[in-house]
Design an enzyme around this catalytic site. Structure first.
Site, PDB file in Angstrom:
ATOM      1  N   ASP A   1       0.855  -1.191   0.000  1.00  0.00           N
ATOM      2  CA  ASP A   1       0.000   0.000   0.000  1.00  0.00           C
ATOM      3  C   ASP A   1       0.892   1.243   0.000  1.00  0.00           C
ATOM      4  O   ASP A   1       1.653   1.468   0.949  1.00  0.00           O
ATOM      5  CB  ASP A   1      -0.865  -0.059   1.273  1.00  0.00           C
ATOM      6  CG  ASP A   1      -1.763   1.138   1.431  1.00  0.00           C
ATOM      7  OD1 ASP A   1      -1.716   2.066   0.597  1.00  0.00           O
ATOM      8  OD2 ASP A   1      -2.524   1.154   2.425  1.00  0.00           O
ATOM      9  N   ILE A   2       0.767   2.056  -1.019  1.00  0.00           N
ATOM     10  CA  ILE A   2       1.646   3.222  -1.185  1.00  0.00           C
ATOM     11  C   ILE A   2       1.480   4.233  -0.037  1.00  0.00           C
ATOM     12  O   ILE A   2       2.387   5.016   0.216  1.00  0.00           O
ATOM     13  CB  ILE A   2       1.385   3.896  -2.553  1.00  0.00           C
ATOM     14  CG1 ILE A   2       2.545   4.830  -2.921  1.00  0.00           C
ATOM     15  CG2 ILE A   2       0.053   4.610  -2.581  1.00  0.00           C
ATOM     16  CD1 ILE A   2       2.479   5.380  -4.327  1.00  0.00           C
TER      17      ILE A   2
ATOM     18  N   ASN B   1      -7.842  12.253 -10.777  1.00  0.00           N
ATOM     19  CA  ASN B   1      -8.635  12.643 -11.951  1.00  0.00           C
ATOM     20  C   ASN B   1      -8.498  14.157 -12.136  1.00  0.00           C
ATOM     21  O   ASN B   1      -8.031  14.853 -11.236  1.00  0.00           O
ATOM     22  CB  ASN B   1     -10.096  12.220 -11.798  1.00  0.00           C
ATOM     23  CG  ASN B   1     -10.671  12.689 -10.474  1.00  0.00           C
ATOM     24  OD1 ASN B   1     -10.805  13.883 -10.224  1.00  0.00           O
ATOM     25  ND2 ASN B   1     -10.985  11.741  -9.595  1.00  0.00           N
TER      26      ASN B   1
ATOM     27  N   GLY C   1      -9.756   3.500  -5.784  1.00  0.00           N
ATOM     28  CA  GLY C   1      -8.391   3.029  -6.014  1.00  0.00           C
ATOM     29  C   GLY C   1      -7.359   3.718  -5.137  1.00  0.00           C
ATOM     30  O   GLY C   1      -7.599   3.993  -3.954  1.00  0.00           O
TER      31      GLY C   1
ATOM     32  N   ASP D   1      -6.224   6.706  -5.312  1.00  0.00           N
ATOM     33  CA  ASP D   1      -6.665   8.066  -4.977  1.00  0.00           C
ATOM     34  C   ASP D   1      -7.455   8.052  -3.662  1.00  0.00           C
ATOM     35  O   ASP D   1      -7.191   8.840  -2.738  1.00  0.00           O
ATOM     36  CB  ASP D   1      -7.532   8.574  -6.133  1.00  0.00           C
ATOM     37  CG  ASP D   1      -7.783  10.069  -6.102  1.00  0.00           C
ATOM     38  OD1 ASP D   1      -7.238  10.744  -5.221  1.00  0.00           O
ATOM     39  OD2 ASP D   1      -8.540  10.544  -6.976  1.00  0.00           O
TER      40      ASP D   1
ATOM     41  N   SER E   1      -2.840   4.736 -14.203  1.00  0.00           N
ATOM     42  CA  SER E   1      -3.782   4.318 -15.265  1.00  0.00           C
ATOM     43  C   SER E   1      -4.015   2.813 -15.348  1.00  0.00           C
ATOM     44  O   SER E   1      -4.736   2.354 -16.238  1.00  0.00           O
ATOM     45  CB  SER E   1      -3.348   4.830 -16.663  1.00  0.00           C
ATOM     46  OG  SER E   1      -3.578   6.205 -16.783  1.00  0.00           O
TER      47      SER E   1
ATOM     48  N   TYR F   1      -8.638   3.326 -15.090  1.00  0.00           N
ATOM     49  CA  TYR F   1      -8.423   3.930 -16.406  1.00  0.00           C
ATOM     50  C   TYR F   1      -8.038   2.907 -17.478  1.00  0.00           C
ATOM     51  O   TYR F   1      -7.930   3.252 -18.655  1.00  0.00           O
ATOM     52  CB  TYR F   1      -7.399   5.067 -16.320  1.00  0.00           C
ATOM     53  CG  TYR F   1      -7.977   6.367 -15.777  1.00  0.00           C
ATOM     54  CD1 TYR F   1      -9.308   6.467 -15.380  1.00  0.00           C
ATOM     55  CD2 TYR F   1      -7.194   7.516 -15.666  1.00  0.00           C
ATOM     56  CE1 TYR F   1      -9.837   7.661 -14.886  1.00  0.00           C
ATOM     57  CE2 TYR F   1      -7.711   8.709 -15.179  1.00  0.00           C
ATOM     58  CZ  TYR F   1      -9.042   8.777 -14.792  1.00  0.00           C
ATOM     59  OH  TYR F   1      -9.560   9.961 -14.304  1.00  0.00           O
TER      60      TYR F   1
END
Ligand code: AR6
Length: 189
Positions: A17-18, A31, A39, A41, A128, A132
């Site tokens: 997990d970032i 976005n 996600g 974000d 992406s 995306y």
């Protein structure tokens, strides 16, 4: 963790997990409205706290929507990382709509912004590659190529790509090994 060295820079692949990253900046796959979302974000906004959305709204009010391929900086608030770089990747529409140029630009703009602000350690998600819909093999090759370039030219000294899940990590490691050869360090906990 797997690591390759380019000039004085290091490229790391990590599984996980970032939002756990302690880099100088974590990159958010946002976005154009900087509205938050799902996600990575959503995970970054949850971990940073509500002030991150306020900071994003201020940017939109000042400068308008963030075009795909560009990047902006906010504080990291409750994250361990001191900053968040928000960039917008392309939505995959078959490959004939400049998607590759936009994806390269999302990585390159984030690296340039980190360099301008003196942020030497930067953490990326797989931009992406979720909602995306970018084809994974192409996305990985573009990302790895742009990060190698940024490290070799000294824009940052460490770039980490955080891969969500073992399958994604193994896939990216295979792609990196095909491009760069054997890593300097592999699979430490
Ligand atoms: N840490 C690391 N990687 C993650 C995490 C996490 N916590 N969560 C997901 N991923 P996505 P996009 C991976 O959809 O395709 C949002 O709603 C995930 O498995 O987050 O650029 C935005 O608001 C995938 O490999 O970003 C936009 O509207 C990668 O992160 C839109 O989605 C990117 O998946 C952006 O879509």
């Amino acid at each position: 963790m797997t690591k390759w060295t380019f000039a004085d820079g290091q490229l790391l692949l990590r599984e996980g997990d970032i939002t756990r990253s302690d880099a100088d900046a974590v990159v958010n796959a946002a976005n154009s409205g900087l509205l938050g979302g799902g996600g990575v974000d959503g995970a970054i906004h949850r971990a940073a706290g509500p002030k991150l959305l306020d900071a994003c709204h201020d940017i939109i009010l000042r400068s308008g929507a963030l075009p795909p391929g560009q990047a902006v900086l906010t504080p990291g608030f409750n994250l361990s990382a001191r900053h968040v770089i928000h960039t917008v990747g392309p939505i995959w529409r078959g490959g004939g709509f400049g998607e590759e140029t936009t994806l390269r630009s999302a990585y390159a703009s984030s690296l340039r912004l980190a360099h301008e602000r003196g942020l030497g350690r930067i953490a990326f998600p797989a931009i992406s590659c979720g909602a995306y819909g970018y084809p994974l093999e192409q996305a990985a090759q573009i990302a790895l190529d742009e990060l190698r370039r940024g490290l070799a030219t000294g824009l940052v000294r460490e770039a980490t790509i955080w891969l969500h899940g073992r399958e994604a990590y193994d896939f990216w490691r295979g792609q990196a090994q095909a491009l760069f050869g054997p890593p300097n360090t592999a699979d430490q906990p």
